[in-house]
Design an enzyme around this catalytic site. Structure first.
Site, PDB file in Angstrom:
ATOM      1  N   SER A   7       0.853  -1.191   0.000  1.00  0.00           N
ATOM      2  CA  SER A   7       0.000   0.000   0.000  1.00  0.00           C
ATOM      3  C   SER A   7       0.883   1.233   0.000  1.00  0.00           C
ATOM      4  CB  SER A   7      -0.888   0.011   1.253  1.00  0.00           C
ATOM      5  OG  SER A   7      -1.482   1.287   1.441  1.00  0.00           O
ATOM      6  N   TYR A  21      -1.614  -1.269  10.145  1.00  0.00           N
ATOM      7  CA  TYR A  21      -1.754  -1.527   8.708  1.00  0.00           C
ATOM      8  C   TYR A  21      -0.513  -1.031   7.963  1.00  0.00           C
ATOM      9  CZ  TYR A  21      -3.904  -1.463   4.043  1.00  0.00           C
ATOM     10  OH  TYR A  21      -4.192  -1.662   2.713  1.00  0.00           O
TER      11      TYR A  21
END
Length: 272
Positions: free
Chosen positions: A154, A167
């Site tokens: 990401s 995350y």
């Protein structure tokens, strides 16, 4: 000839979203597909889980493209299950050429109040799940002396993310794992890469908990409020489409990409 004619691609998290886009894109390019997904709820995750029906729908989409599809329910936290799937794929198809470690989850909490369980679940799925996928499959690629491994990371691996430190940490770990594995398998002709998209329009991002993470300035943010963040100053307003990521993955797993191993491709859409 299509670029992946005669090849076999294994994809985790394939029931819907980015995983489904990868499966249909690689199938359209000629690959037979090995597909897995937990297709069940994951503890501490608020949004609706993928289902066996979702997994079946992706399988049907691949088969409509004229490709074979071996499908299994498997949790990427279970190395033995992934190893069994990889071995079965080679038994059925005779080879394994491409591996897409795509399965992942999203939750949100500030570090100061995050539970230990929330941290562990994130790392177990989004980082250890990638390790397990690579660990279960890379030996088969080494045996063939060629292949491509791609992991979904990401953009927050490089930027960090407020209320999502777990995350961001997991996704940064994926980038480091890709860089490290690339050294280990270079002599076998195997290329390893990561894709780092900004927000992608899937069910993983389209729910209240993630809206609050993206817009902590609002009491009850909704989809439109969250998408304002992704629209500002972008060449194309709004979230990325799963197909945008799949097109990049297809580029990475063709034989034209041989000198980019260990690298990450960021799909920022102008996002800082």
């Amino acid at each position: 000839m299509e670029p992946l004619d005669g090849k076999v691609a294994l994809i985790t998290g394939g029931a819907r979203g980015q995983g489904r886009a990868h499966a249909t894109t690689l199938a359209a390019a000629g690959a037979d597909i090995v597909l897995c997904d937990i297709a069940a709820p994951v503890e501490d995750v608020a949004y609706p889980a993928a289902t066996p029906d979702d997994l079946a729908a992706t399988t049907a989409a691949v088969e409509r493209l004229g490709r074979r599809c071996l499908t299994a329910t498997a949790d990427v936290r279970d190395l033995a299950a992934l190893q069994n799937l990889a071995d079965r794929a080679v038994e059925v198809f005779g080879r394994l050429d491409v591996v897409i470690a795509n399965a992942g989850i999203a939750t949100g909490d500030p570090v100061a109040t995050m539970s230990e369980q929330r941290w562990r679940t994130m790392i177990d799925v989004n980082l250890t799940g990638v390790f397990n996928t690579f660990r279960a499959t890379v030996g088969h690629l080494v045996d063939r002396g060629t292949g491509h491994l791609v992991a979904t990371s990401s953009i927050v691996a490089t930027t960090g993310a407020r209320n999502a430190g777990h995350y961001a940490a997991a996704k940064a770990g994926v980038v480091a794992l890709v860089k490290s594995l690339a050294y280990e398998v270079a002599q076998h002709g195997i290329v390893v890469n990561a894709v780092l998209p900004a927000g992608v329009d899937t069910q993983m991002i389209q729910h209240d908990e993630i809206y609050r993470m993206i817009r902590p300035d609002l009491d009850n943010p909704g989809r439109a409020d969250a998408e304002e963040v992704f629209a500002k100053g972008r060449p194309r307003p709004g979230l990325l489409d799963p197909q945008d990521v799949a097109d990049t993955v297809l580029y990475l797993v063709t034989d034209r990409v041989k000198c980019r191993s260990g690298e990450s491709i960021t799909l920022a859409n102008g996002m800082d």
